[in-house]
Structure formats: C-alpha cells, structure tokens
Design a protein around this motif. Structure first.
Motif, PDB file in Angstrom:
ATOM      1  N   LEU A 130      22.147   2.093   8.665  1.00  0.00           N
ATOM      2  CA  LEU A 130      20.766   1.636   8.821  1.00  0.00           C
ATOM      3  C   LEU A 130      20.582   0.277   8.148  1.00  0.00           C
ATOM      4  O   LEU A 130      20.512  -0.755   8.802  1.00  0.00           O
ATOM      5  CB  LEU A 130      19.800   2.673   8.250  1.00  0.00           C
ATOM      6  CG  LEU A 130      19.760   4.016   8.990  1.00  0.00           C
ATOM      7  CD1 LEU A 130      19.028   5.058   8.173  1.00  0.00           C
ATOM      8  CD2 LEU A 130      19.109   3.851  10.360  1.00  0.00           C
ATOM      9  N   GLU A 215      11.559  -6.272   4.099  1.00  0.00           N
ATOM     10  CA  GLU A 215      12.112  -5.228   4.965  1.00  0.00           C
ATOM     11  C   GLU A 215      11.132  -4.861   6.078  1.00  0.00           C
ATOM     12  O   GLU A 215      11.549  -4.503   7.185  1.00  0.00           O
ATOM     13  CB  GLU A 215      12.461  -3.989   4.140  1.00  0.00           C
ATOM     14  CG  GLU A 215      13.645  -4.183   3.201  1.00  0.00           C
ATOM     15  CD  GLU A 215      14.886  -4.654   3.937  1.00  0.00           C
ATOM     16  OE1 GLU A 215      15.499  -3.840   4.656  1.00  0.00           O
ATOM     17  OE2 GLU A 215      15.249  -5.846   3.812  1.00  0.00           O
ATOM     18  N   TYR A 222      14.774  -1.430  12.350  1.00  0.00           N
ATOM     19  CA  TYR A 222      14.987  -0.140  11.677  1.00  0.00           C
ATOM     20  C   TYR A 222      14.659   1.023  12.608  1.00  0.00           C
ATOM     21  O   TYR A 222      15.393   2.025  12.644  1.00  0.00           O
ATOM     22  CB  TYR A 222      14.143  -0.051  10.406  1.00  0.00           C
ATOM     23  CG  TYR A 222      14.806  -0.668   9.201  1.00  0.00           C
ATOM     24  CD1 TYR A 222      15.929  -0.082   8.633  1.00  0.00           C
ATOM     25  CD2 TYR A 222      14.312  -1.836   8.623  1.00  0.00           C
ATOM     26  CE1 TYR A 222      16.557  -0.634   7.525  1.00  0.00           C
ATOM     27  CE2 TYR A 222      14.926  -2.404   7.515  1.00  0.00           C
ATOM     28  CZ  TYR A 222      16.041  -1.797   6.974  1.00  0.00           C
ATOM     29  OH  TYR A 222      16.669  -2.365   5.879  1.00  0.00           O
ATOM     30  N   TYR A 226      17.342   3.826  13.462  1.00  0.00           N
ATOM     31  CA  TYR A 226      17.035   5.212  13.129  1.00  0.00           C
ATOM     32  C   TYR A 226      17.156   6.085  14.378  1.00  0.00           C
ATOM     33  O   TYR A 226      17.776   7.148  14.344  1.00  0.00           O
ATOM     34  CB  TYR A 226      15.612   5.329  12.566  1.00  0.00           C
ATOM     35  CG  TYR A 226      15.538   5.313  11.063  1.00  0.00           C
ATOM     36  CD1 TYR A 226      16.122   6.327  10.298  1.00  0.00           C
ATOM     37  CD2 TYR A 226      14.865   4.295  10.387  1.00  0.00           C
ATOM     38  CE1 TYR A 226      16.051   6.326   8.919  1.00  0.00           C
ATOM     39  CE2 TYR A 226      14.790   4.277   8.996  1.00  0.00           C
ATOM     40  CZ  TYR A 226      15.384   5.293   8.272  1.00  0.00           C
ATOM     41  OH  TYR A 226      15.315   5.283   6.910  1.00  0.00           O
TER      42      TYR A 226
END
Length: 292
Positions: A130, A215, A222, A226
């Motif tokens: 990730l 982030e 992400y 995921y």
C-alpha cells in the motif's frame, strides 16, 4: 437496532470500494450502540479465557484504514475487557534499521500471537503493498537484489508480494492462527472533518501531523491499491471485512460482532477436562488444604 450479519461485510467476490457505504443506518442512538458493544466485549473476554486454557488456537486481527479511520480507538474500546495477558497490540510504522536487515515479513512473523492469545496488528503487513506502492522509493531501503532504482520495481514485483502475503497467511492459518482482516472504510469528507477537529480542539492537537495532509493528496491511489489488495487476498482462511467507518461507535460494534460470530464457529474451543487422577483425588486435595 438492526441485526449485524458478518456475511454483509465479508469480501467473497470482487468489490468496488466506491460502491460500498462508509456509513450504515441501523436505527440506533449512541447509548444503544454502546450497550450492544458492552455485551459483545464481555463475550469476547470470556472466550479468550477459554481459548487460553484450550491452548490450540491463536487469533490475529488485522486493522487497515486511511488516517483518522479510528483504528486506535477501536482497539481500545473493543478489547478493553480482555485480560491484558491475553491480547497484544502491535503498531507497525516505518521499518527501523534492524527490521530492514530482514525480509519485510520478518517483523510480522515475530509479532504473531502465542497459542491462546489475540494479537492486533494496527497497520499490518499490507503496508508493504500500500504505502510502498504509493511511494515506491521506500522499497530501495530494503536493499533487495535486482532493485537498484524505482524503475526496477515492475508490476511483477507487486504480484510477487501479493503471492507472498497470501502464502504467509495460509501458512499461519494452517498452523492454528485464526486470521480476520478489517478495512475501516472511511469517506474523504469524514476524514477532512476529523483532521479539522485535530486542529481545532486543543486536546486533539497532538494527533495532527502535516504528513496526514500529504498522504491525503494520494487518496485515490490508496483507494485503488486497497481495493486491489483486498480483492486479491480475501480468502476463506484469511477473509477481509469492509466496515463502514464514518460512525466510530458503529464501526467498533460491527468489528466486535464479526469477531464474536466468527469465533463461535470454532466449537472445539472448550475448557480442557481435568485429568481423571486429579478428579478422583479432589477430596484428598481439599482435606490437605483445610489441614495445612
């Protein structure tokens, strides 16, 4: 409150995170949610005591989610009735120098729970497919053969890591570790609200990090990674559960209820019977103690 069925959250087919809810309407107020959680907490605590005596299984609970998804508070609330000796929490951050001298799964292997105990991984071995996918330059710190620059990190590299993670989980499951993995599915708007609260409320200021904002800029990446990891690694022996996380109280109850419902299937977890010789001599032991 509407009943909670683990099957509603378990990943058994390919999922699209964008199509899954981050908030669940269960027609319950905060007091009812807390009351429901309290009851499950007590059941899990009693189960862990029995599991400790049985001494054949261990349980690994994996928690993943975006920043502010509520992992820390969930651990605190769901497991607070456990005997402290029966549960260990590991929070995996950036690998230190010792960890980098081993393969990336080493630090997770040595943190696995002993028989009879629970371990909670707050962020897990999945960070290696990730965070490192969003920031592939981090891989260079592992000093791997044939990886001398980011250009050497090909799609095949990530496929191999997914295979390694699947093999890792299959191995530990075959040796008595019950694995459950939870993705706390948070909306981007709710993350924004929680980050603002960290800035606005003095008691939460310490939680804020500028890195959270950096982030957040990678939100879509992400979500993509995921989704890919969950779809490729949700197996019967190590299933993923996607839990709506915009309501923290509800997320805690859902996770606790899923753990309880899944653990109930292990009907062989029982307090072991005493040796017949000990049972036959109970009266003798009692008299010895009374006369001592």
């Amino acid at each position: 409150m509407k009943s909670i069925d683990p099957k509603d959250f378990k990943v058994v087919d390919k999922v699209k995170l964008k199509k899954l809810p981050t908030l669940l309407n269960v027609d319950a107020d905060d007091d009812e949610k807390e009351e429901k959680l309290d009851k499950v907490q007590a059941k899990l605590s009693n189960l862990q005591d029995i599991m400790y005596a049985h001494n054949k299984y261990s349980v690994l609970i994996c928690l993943q989610g975006m920043d502010t998804s509520g992992k820390d508070s969930l651990i605190r609330e769901v497991f607070k009735e456990f005997n402290p000796r029966g549960v260990v929490v590991h929070s995996f951050k950036t690998p230190n120098s010792t960890e980098l001298e081993h393969d990336y799964l080493w630090r997770h292997y040595i943190a696995l729970p002993e028989k009879g105990k629970f371990a909670i991984f707050n962020r897990t071995h999945y960070e290696n497919v990730l965070v490192t996918r969003v920031h592939p330059e981090f891989i260079l710190a592992e000093n791997l053969p044939d990886i001398n620059s980011v250009d050497d990190i090909t799609p095949k590299f990530w496929e191999k890591r997914i295979d390694q993670i699947n093999n890792f989980e299959k191995h530990i499951a075959q040796n008595g570790t019950i694995v459950m993995k939870f993705f706390l599915h948070l909306s981007k708007d709710e993350q924004k609200s929680r980050l603002l609260r960290r800035l606005e409320e003095g008691k939460h200021n310490w939680k804020f990090s500028p890195g959270d904002l950096r982030e957040r800029e990678h939100w879509d990446e992400y979500q993509e990674y995921y989704e890919e990891a969950i779809n490729q690694t949700s197996k019967e022996h190590a299933p993923w559960y996607i839990v709506p996380a915009d309501d923290k109280d509800m997320a805690r109850y859902i996770v606790a209820k899923i753990i309880w419902e899944e653990m109930k299937q292990y009907t062989d977890i029982q307090v072991p019977a005493l040796d017949k010789e000990i049972l036959d001599n109970f009266d003798t032991y009692k008299k010895t103690l009374e006369n001592s």
